[in-house]
Design an enzyme around this catalytic site. Sequence first.
Site, PDB file in Angstrom:
ATOM      1  N   ARG A   6      18.644  26.081  -1.708  1.00 23.22           N
ATOM      2  CA  ARG A   6      19.921  26.267  -1.021  1.00 23.22           C
ATOM      3  C   ARG A   6      20.279  27.744  -1.113  1.00 23.22           C
ATOM      4  NH1 ARG A   6      22.023  21.413   0.109  1.00 23.22           N
ATOM      5  NH2 ARG A   6      21.342  19.634  -1.137  1.00 23.22           N
ATOM      6  N   ILE A  52      21.973  31.115  -2.105  1.00 23.90           N
ATOM      7  CA  ILE A  52      22.714  31.658  -3.240  1.00 23.90           C
ATOM      8  C   ILE A  52      23.625  32.756  -2.704  1.00 23.90           C
ATOM      9  CG2 ILE A  52      22.575  32.774  -5.480  1.00 23.90           C
ATOM     10  CD1 ILE A  52      19.738  31.596  -5.723  1.00 23.90           C
ATOM     11  N   ASP A  98      21.739  37.604  -7.378  1.00 27.95           N
ATOM     12  CA  ASP A  98      20.420  37.017  -7.484  1.00 27.95           C
ATOM     13  C   ASP A  98      19.539  38.105  -8.083  1.00 27.95           C
ATOM     14  OD1 ASP A  98      18.588  35.081  -7.071  1.00 27.95           O
ATOM     15  OD2 ASP A  98      18.603  35.157  -4.895  1.00 27.95           O
TER      16      ASP A  98
END
Lengths: 508, 508
Positions: free
Chosen positions: B197, B199, B258
């Site tokens: 999914r 981020i 991330d």
Amino acid sequence: MKEFNVKRIDVDTGKYEIILNIEDARDLSVYREDRVKVVGGRKTITAKVNVTDTLIEPGTIGAFRKTHDALDVAVDDKIQLIPTSKPDSVEYIRKKMDGKELSKSELYDIIRDLVSGSISDIEMTAYVVACYTRGMTLDETENLTKAIIDTGDVIEFDKGPVFDFHSIGGLPGNKVTLLVVPIVAASGLMIPKTCSRAISSACGTADILETIANVTLSIEDIKRISEEVGGVIAWGGAVNMAPADDLIIQVEYPLAIDPYPQVISSIMAKKKAGGAEYLLIDLPMGPGTKVETEEIARRYVNDFIEIGRRIGIKVECAITFGGQPVGAAIGPALEVKEALEALEGKKVRTSLIEKSAALAGLILEAGGVATTGQGKEAAKEIIRSGKALEKLLEIIKHQGGNHEITSETVPLGKYTHTVVSDKEGYVDAINNKSIVKVVRAAGAPKSKGAGLWLYEKKGHKVAKGQKLYTLYADSERKLKEALRVSRELRPLTIEGMLLKVFPSFHQI
Amino acid sequence: MKEFNVKRIDVDTGKYEIILNIEDARDLSVYREDRVKVVGGRKTITAKVNVTDTLIEPGTIGAFRKTHDALDVAVDDKIQLIPTSKPDSVEYIRKKMDGKELSKSELYDIIRDLVSGSISDIEMTAYVVACYTRGMTLDETENLTKAIIDTGDVIEFDKGPVFDFHSIGGLPGNKVTLLVVPIVAASGLMIPKTCSRAISSACGTADILETIANVTLSIEDIKRISEEVGGVIAWGGAVNMAPADDLIIQVEYPLAIDPYPQVISSIMAKKKAGGAEYLLIDLPMGPGTKVETEEIARRYVNDFIEIGRRIGIKVECAITFGGQPVGAAIGPALEVKEALEALEGKKVRTSLIEKSAALAGLILEAGGVATTGQGKEAAKEIIRSGKALEKLLEIIKHQGGNHEITSETVPLGKYTHTVVSDKEGYVDAINNKSIVKVVRAAGAPKSKGAGLWLYEKKGHKVAKGQKLYTLYADSERKLKEALRVSRELRPLTIEGMLLKVFPSFHQI
């Protein structure tokens, strides 16, 4: 707009959080971990959303204890929910993570969102860790300090001047506040001392005094007691002064970190909100404390004085010896016991009296009740006369404690274990950080009876089998845990008389 | 040892959490936010403690949904609670915050404690932010990757070889997986694709395909569908493969960060656990993507190939054009629509077909079903023949979706607003980051109908009043929010014909 009933969920999550039925969540297009503004209660807050299929029916929200208390709604009152977007301040937190300087308005936004509940634990942790790894400029520290002051209440005293005192944490056993405050108050000066709980240390002054008195006072209490008695020792986190600081501490505590700029702004904001005009800061310097080197000490001194100048507090800093614990006791109840012993005139470690009198003396001189250079002697005289003890008991009484308490009647941890030396030699080193870890393992600061009593200090000669220290805990499990940690970390090291063996007879 | 009943508290907190009566908490000497080991259920977990005076009676624990599911206890089953100390891994997290390199065993401890629930959100956030600000060495990345693999399940296929594909996030509209997987599967090779999914991006492949099919598959489903159909597109977070990665993502998501080492280890761990033997990685390079410069691209290429070598995956990397979105659609449902249009043979932006065929072609060549240099043409032929569309619909059917879906029947957001150019000129720039923010403001990735459809791309000439893009949302509020953000960030900039005015006639 849809209205909701409110159902109290009697769980203390420590945060603004609600529970929504899945149907209502869908109607509002909100998901778990999203934030909604809750309108219609006494206070408008932003709360985190949890979702349930069954626990709460549609049309009602479940409000956890802190949320319910803040809303303060009656049974039939209705509230409304407004879904909110991620606040801009999350962008500023990222900016700090990337090592960039934050502007005044960005810091104010972060602190305002923190206080209103719009920032989550995760976002707040990112902010604290970013400050820890990236640091802050003095301008940032100033703006942060002001933002923290401006988002909370302040005390305005009718009397003055207002003296204050703060010890930087990290040095185990540094219970000097329990002596400094009554000495200063007994001299006729006013010292309304707000203090903190431990973040990375074994116990803060609030944790210590809480053993025998109530430290959760209102602003009105702090003002009244200070003006009546001359002194108070109140937990700063209990009042709405600098509330952002308390929220930041909630994140720092589990990580046991306390980033430099946060230390400065946290202390200065609390002091300013508490009305301080003159502030003495004790900086214990030594391995394992916050101030490990002279260089760090100088940085603290400069920044405290400069931030003080910028927000209007006259700051004086005293660098003190932090090479080993002050006195013999480390841990809430044990430190109360030792402070009482000192004020009762019993024989205690000289370091405790010397340090407390020297610090209190500086305030007596600043307040004009002792001439320059005579403060320490005047402070000692106040101890000897019994006036300091009397004043401390008066403060304890006003804070709802038992004013007949003595060093003999302080309740200590029931589970104890005494560690003895396994050889003859000298106490070579006392490791501050290890002591803190052992005492925290024993349950401090939350568990009041937990602690460690040192029989020997650095340089003392010990015989084999001689007592080194006793561990105290409130449960057997915690005692075992403390013992395990003490075996691993060895808070005291004993060097035998035989320091080295040359290889002449021990050829490998 | 005391035994407790378990009462289900039907709230999805997403974490291991229990509620204790204050009396039991005192008996156990635990406080709010402490952690306890819960023993006696199907699985032993570590849960965070909440405390209540009234909600739960003494002798019972309240178990939130995730906790109750993990324990899987019957009504009369009893559990025991063992208070735990702060795990050592918190020390290692601090070590990383201080910028030091972590050893293999320290990284394994962190990941193990994370998976068992012994590390709190605050501690986990500190870890992620520390990785973000401090980075990691290649050895650390390798050990982290291995730790993530070893703390979860792995798929073992009976057939082989196993091909896999991954696009690095950050480029809006990069729906190529929806074409690459069916092309490769239709060629006879096996490509069991687990995907993620979003981020920090607008939507991940899992968010996209979820619009029309179930992506929450079991390991058995993934294995069976892959071996039967040749391809699958499953959400990697739904299975217990590399579960640490999913927990790390829960913290990264709200911060929209991330960290670099996390990207590498997250992708490689999921791929290894998914059984990949050959992996093609798409690295879209361009402003506002994860790979902004050639230098960053080279670092990714080297590190992916090297970590692949160390854990046993043959990695090939393709640097692709990431200067603007791929195709026209950004947002879950819109991207499905555009992918179907492409496979149905409708006229779509050339970039989508060209990129997908080039990437799929590399896998066809690696798998020996196309000769070197002929892969792209072979892939295009599979699209033209209709076999790729047929294969995607077969995959959708096996994943519980409607295999009669067409590009016309994909359900889009009901609330739309079309933005037109306010002047004549050329599309000078399309800002990837602004597009992502607009589409997230519209509700993506969670809200499936949310998105943006681009009518014009970089360099196109536009007339005044000509349509630039349409915003889609599932609620009026979200549409307004997206519009507000798009006005502020201007995802497209139009430069007029008149570029500069010299000061000759416009003297200041």
